[in-house]
Each structure stands twice: as structure tokens, then as C-alpha cells.
Design a protein around this motif. Structure first.
Motif, PDB file in Angstrom:
ATOM      1  N   MET A 192       0.752  -1.194   0.146  1.00  0.00           N
ATOM      2  CA  MET A 192      -0.129   0.012  -0.077  1.00  0.00           C
ATOM      3  C   MET A 192       1.049   1.146   0.141  1.00  0.00           C
ATOM      4  O   MET A 192       0.495   2.265  -0.647  1.00  0.00           O
ATOM      5  N   LEU A 193       1.824   1.297   0.646  1.00  0.00           N
ATOM      6  CA  LEU A 193       2.841   2.284   0.853  1.00  0.00           C
ATOM      7  C   LEU A 193       3.587   2.603  -0.392  1.00  0.00           C
ATOM      8  O   LEU A 193       3.728   3.922  -0.788  1.00  0.00           O
ATOM      9  N   ASN A 194       3.998   1.477  -1.177  1.00  0.00           N
ATOM     10  CA  ASN A 194       4.362   1.530  -2.680  1.00  0.00           C
ATOM     11  C   ASN A 194       3.420   2.217  -3.650  1.00  0.00           C
ATOM     12  O   ASN A 194       3.940   3.179  -4.303  1.00  0.00           O
ATOM     13  N   VAL A 195       2.148   1.897  -3.519  1.00  0.00           N
ATOM     14  CA  VAL A 195       1.299   2.632  -4.524  1.00  0.00           C
ATOM     15  C   VAL A 195       1.400   4.104  -3.975  1.00  0.00           C
ATOM     16  O   VAL A 195       1.081   4.829  -5.025  1.00  0.00           O
ATOM     17  N   LEU A 196       1.117   4.419  -2.549  1.00  0.00           N
ATOM     18  CA  LEU A 196       1.013   5.839  -2.288  1.00  0.00           C
ATOM     19  C   LEU A 196       2.440   6.554  -2.712  1.00  0.00           C
ATOM     20  O   LEU A 196       2.172   7.709  -3.299  1.00  0.00           O
ATOM     21  N   SER A 197       3.284   5.956  -2.707  1.00  0.00           N
ATOM     22  CA  SER A 197       4.909   6.514  -3.232  1.00  0.00           C
ATOM     23  C   SER A 197       4.885   6.824  -4.451  1.00  0.00           C
ATOM     24  O   SER A 197       5.285   7.847  -5.305  1.00  0.00           O
ATOM     25  N   ILE A 198       4.157   5.889  -5.407  1.00  0.00           N
ATOM     26  CA  ILE A 198       4.165   6.162  -6.987  1.00  0.00           C
ATOM     27  C   ILE A 198       3.073   7.192  -7.328  1.00  0.00           C
ATOM     28  O   ILE A 198       3.346   8.058  -8.122  1.00  0.00           O
ATOM     29  N   LEU A 199       2.132   7.408  -6.493  1.00  0.00           N
ATOM     30  CA  LEU A 199       0.988   8.382  -6.821  1.00  0.00           C
ATOM     31  C   LEU A 199       1.704   9.710  -6.333  1.00  0.00           C
ATOM     32  O   LEU A 199       1.312  10.768  -7.231  1.00  0.00           O
ATOM     33  N   THR A 200       2.319   9.775  -5.363  1.00  0.00           N
ATOM     34  CA  THR A 200       3.103  10.737  -5.102  1.00  0.00           C
ATOM     35  C   THR A 200       4.148  11.175  -5.911  1.00  0.00           C
ATOM     36  O   THR A 200       4.291  12.396  -6.248  1.00  0.00           O
ATOM     37  N   GLY A 201       4.681  10.458  -6.486  1.00  0.00           N
ATOM     38  CA  GLY A 201       5.685  10.435  -7.582  1.00  0.00           C
ATOM     39  C   GLY A 201       4.762  11.111  -8.899  1.00  0.00           C
ATOM     40  O   GLY A 201       5.652  11.977  -9.592  1.00  0.00           O
ATOM     41  N   LEU A 202       3.828  10.523  -9.295  1.00  0.00           N
ATOM     42  CA  LEU A 202       3.164  11.014 -10.312  1.00  0.00           C
ATOM     43  C   LEU A 202       2.797  12.616 -10.369  1.00  0.00           C
ATOM     44  O   LEU A 202       2.784  13.299 -10.971  1.00  0.00           O
ATOM     45  N   LEU A 203       2.249  12.971  -9.073  1.00  0.00           N
ATOM     46  CA  LEU A 203       1.555  14.263  -8.781  1.00  0.00           C
ATOM     47  C   LEU A 203       2.925  15.151  -8.937  1.00  0.00           C
ATOM     48  O   LEU A 203       3.018  16.067  -9.664  1.00  0.00           O
ATOM     49  N   SER A 204       4.177  14.673  -8.384  1.00  0.00           N
ATOM     50  CA  SER A 204       5.423  15.512  -8.460  1.00  0.00           C
ATOM     51  C   SER A 204       5.821  15.547  -9.860  1.00  0.00           C
ATOM     52  O   SER A 204       6.242  16.626 -10.424  1.00  0.00           O
ATOM     53  N   LEU A 205       5.577  14.479 -10.522  1.00  0.00           N
ATOM     54  CA  LEU A 205       5.943  14.592 -12.054  1.00  0.00           C
ATOM     55  C   LEU A 205       5.050  15.561 -13.009  1.00  0.00           C
ATOM     56  O   LEU A 205       5.403  16.296 -13.769  1.00  0.00           O
ATOM     57  N   ILE A 206       3.895  15.472 -12.335  1.00  0.00           N
ATOM     58  CA  ILE A 206       2.905  16.686 -13.042  1.00  0.00           C
ATOM     59  C   ILE A 206       3.316  17.975 -12.907  1.00  0.00           C
ATOM     60  O   ILE A 206       3.244  19.122 -13.679  1.00  0.00           O
ATOM     61  N   ILE A 207       3.901  18.312 -11.574  1.00  0.00           N
ATOM     62  CA  ILE A 207       4.524  19.632 -11.404  1.00  0.00           C
ATOM     63  C   ILE A 207       5.856  19.760 -11.806  1.00  0.00           C
ATOM     64  O   ILE A 207       6.279  20.991 -12.373  1.00  0.00           O
TER      65      ILE A 207
END
Length: 73
Positions: A1-16
Motif C-alpha cells: 500500500m505504501l508503494n502505491v502511495l509513493s508512486i502516486l506521490t511521484g506522479l503528482l510531483s511529475l505533473i509539477i
């Protein structure tokens, strides 16, 4: 679950980070750095390492862009 949250956080930062590669929009990289740091911490707490590695790649892109632009632009 934490890995999925980490990837989602990474995608958010990639959008920035992607639009921040344009000159005079580099301030977005400074805004993305705390988000990337949260993603790295979440990825480190996970049993898998793909989320952490994804965030580290995004961090490298943002830091290289900041170094090339002198830290501001």
C-alpha cells in the motif's frame, strides 16, 4: 500500500516537474521537492523499492534543472 502511495506521490510531483522545465517556470521544481521527499519516505517504508526509485529519478530531474538554471529560473 505504501508503494502505491509513493508512486502516486511521484506522479503528482511529475505533473509539477514537467512544466517546470520551461524557462521562467523553474520555481515549480522548488514546489515539487517537498512532494518528492514525501514520496521517497513512503517508498522507503514500503517493502518494494519501485516507488522510491521512481521518486529518486524525478528528484534527479528536478535537481539537475535547478542546477542548470542557477536555482531560481
Amino acid at each position: 500500500m505504501l508503494n502505491v502511495l509513493s508512486i502516486l506521490t511521484g506522479l503528482l510531483s511529475l505533473i509539477i516537474v514537467i512544466p517546470s522545465q520551461i524557462p521562467f517556470l523553474g520555481i515549480g521544481n522548488w514546489l515539487a521537492l517537498p512532494v518528492i521527499a514525501v514520496g521517497i519516505v513512503l517508498g522507503q517504508l514500503s517493502s518494494k523499492r519501485s516507488g522510491r526509485n521512481f521518486n529518486l529519478v524525478i528528484l534527479a530531474i528536478a535537481v539537475i534543472r535547478l542546477l542548470l538554471g542557477g536555482g531560481v529560473f
